[in-house]
Design an enzyme around this catalytic site. Structure first.
Site, mmCIF file in Angstrom:
data_model
loop_
_atom_site.group_PDB
_atom_site.id
_atom_site.type_symbol
_atom_site.label_atom_id
_atom_site.label_comp_id
_atom_site.label_asym_id
_atom_site.label_seq_id
_atom_site.Cartn_x
_atom_site.Cartn_y
_atom_site.Cartn_z
ATOM 1 N NE ARG A 68 56.599 31.914 -6.373
ATOM 2 C CZ ARG A 68 55.500 31.826 -5.622
ATOM 3 N NH1 ARG A 68 54.408 32.510 -5.962
ATOM 4 N NH2 ARG A 68 55.471 31.067 -4.548
ATOM 5 C CG HIS A 72 54.633 27.818 -9.048
ATOM 6 N ND1 HIS A 72 54.170 28.244 -7.818
ATOM 7 C CD2 HIS A 72 55.987 27.835 -8.943
ATOM 8 C CE1 HIS A 72 55.186 28.502 -7.024
ATOM 9 N NE2 HIS A 72 56.304 28.278 -7.696
ATOM 10 C CG ASN A 100 50.695 28.068 -6.586
ATOM 11 O OD1 ASN A 100 51.757 28.535 -6.976
ATOM 12 N ND2 ASN A 100 50.186 26.949 -7.084
ATOM 13 C CG HIS A 199 64.771 33.212 -7.315
ATOM 14 N ND1 HIS A 199 64.949 32.345 -6.260
ATOM 15 C CD2 HIS A 199 63.529 32.929 -7.801
ATOM 16 C CE1 HIS A 199 63.879 31.572 -6.117
ATOM 17 N NE2 HIS A 199 63.009 31.911 -7.054
ATOM 18 C CG ASP A 246 69.509 41.131 -8.018
ATOM 19 O OD1 ASP A 246 70.271 41.713 -7.229
ATOM 20 O OD2 ASP A 246 69.671 41.172 -9.250
ATOM 21 C CG ASP A 254 71.257 41.917 -13.653
ATOM 22 O OD1 ASP A 254 70.875 41.107 -12.778
ATOM 23 O OD2 ASP A 254 71.437 43.124 -13.414
#
Length: 326
Positions: A68, A72, A100, A199, A246, A254
């Protein structure tokens, strides 16, 4: 699952080099290359890799945080390490931007790596390249594909709070909003879908998905109910409580993220927008059924993102401390 990932890694390494060769036909990208530090600091990549292994053994969530952070960084004036800069008398940096503040993590990991590298080759390896390489290594360590990282970026001497607030799409973004924000960085609608697959690892704070689990209809009812147990309705209560992006394999890179979208179990509004009767549905379905296809497109998109307006040659500088200019 492990053997599938290994097979995909082999395919993706070949794909990555094809993309690298195509990319390096351009004047801008030609200044970045995988072997940039082979002679000037040959220990650099091994230091990054060893540190990431240690960090993820203690905190697997850090892999998502680094990914991330890289995203960013690149979306605000290019992949130049600007997100790592602290505020100073000249500018207010990007760390307090809406996307952030109180959520960006991993600065200390980059600091640690930088300190180690400075001991063996001072002023050679940029913070921007450390972040890019650490991100790749984190993805690999968590079961994702490997690719040849393009290197040779230099570090920005400034940062921009306003650009961060303007350029970074939020968890409430629509599909059109995501496509627009990515297109502004030279990334395609397919890149949006592939990069959103990041994600598949990590967690998010309640305040970023509260509206979705209480107010939206395109969400599995049992999924929403389970999230409501740790994310109260009232703003300010439990804002920082975490839930995995997830829920099935939160620490393994995955294609489960896409499978969750097809059953209306996307955590963010922006996640479920990828499978909500729109133009992205077909590709999400492909990725949910074919992890190799996802890995291939993710690698290609990461290489493209890593080449957003890099500083090269004599531009910028190579910081000795990633938090401040030399």
């Amino acid at each position: 699952m492990a053997s599938s990932a290994a097979s995909s890694t082999v395919n993706n390494t070949s794909l990555a080099w094809i993309v690298v060769l195509l990319c390096c036909c351009s004047a801008v990208c030609a200044q970045l290359r995988p072997d940039f530090y082979d002679k000037t600091c040959p220990q650099a990549l091994s230091i990054v890799n060893a540190t990431i292994k240690q960090v993820l053994a203690r905190d697997p969530r850090m892999g998502a945080s680094l990914l991330r952070l890289h995203f960013h960084d690149c979306f605000v004036n290019g992949c130049d390490g600007s997100v790592l800069l602290d505020d100073n008398g000249t500018f207010i940096g990007e760390k307090t931007a809406g996307a952030n503040a109180n959520s960006a993590r991993g600065f200390d990991v980059i600091d640690n790596i930088k300190t180690q590298i400075e001991k063996v080759c001072s002023g050679v390896v940029s913070c921007a390249d450390i972040l890019t390489t650490a991100t790749r290594d984190a993805v690999v360590q968590l079961g994702g594909p490997r690719w040849a990282v393009m290197l040779g970026r230099r570090d920005s001497r400034s940062a921009s709070l306003s650009a961060a607030n303007r350029n970074l799409p939020g968890p409430g973004s629509s599909l059109a909003g995501l496509n627009s924000a990515f297109a502004a960085q030279g990334l395609s609608a397919q890149d949006v879908i592939a990069l959103s697959g990041a994600h598949t690892i990590g967690q998010a704070s309640c305040r970023f998905f509260r509206t979705r689990i209480y107010n939206e209809s395109n969400i599995d009812k049992s999924f929403a109910a389970s999230l409501q147990k740790t994310c109260p309705f009232n703003s300010g209560s439990g804002d920082n409580n975490l839930s995995p992006l997830d829920a099935v394999t939160p620490n393994f890179f995955d294609n489960t993220y896409y499978k969750s979208l097809t059953t209306k179990k996307g955590l963010f509004h922006s996640d479920q927008e990828l499978f909500n009767g729109g133009s992205a549905d077909a590709k999400v379905t492909v990725y949910s059924n074919n992890q190799t296809a996802f890995f291939n497109d993710f690698v290609a998109a990461m290489l493209k993102m890593g080449n957003i307006k890099p500083l090269t040659g004599t531009q910028g500088e190579v910081r000795k401390n990633c938090r401040r200019m030399n």
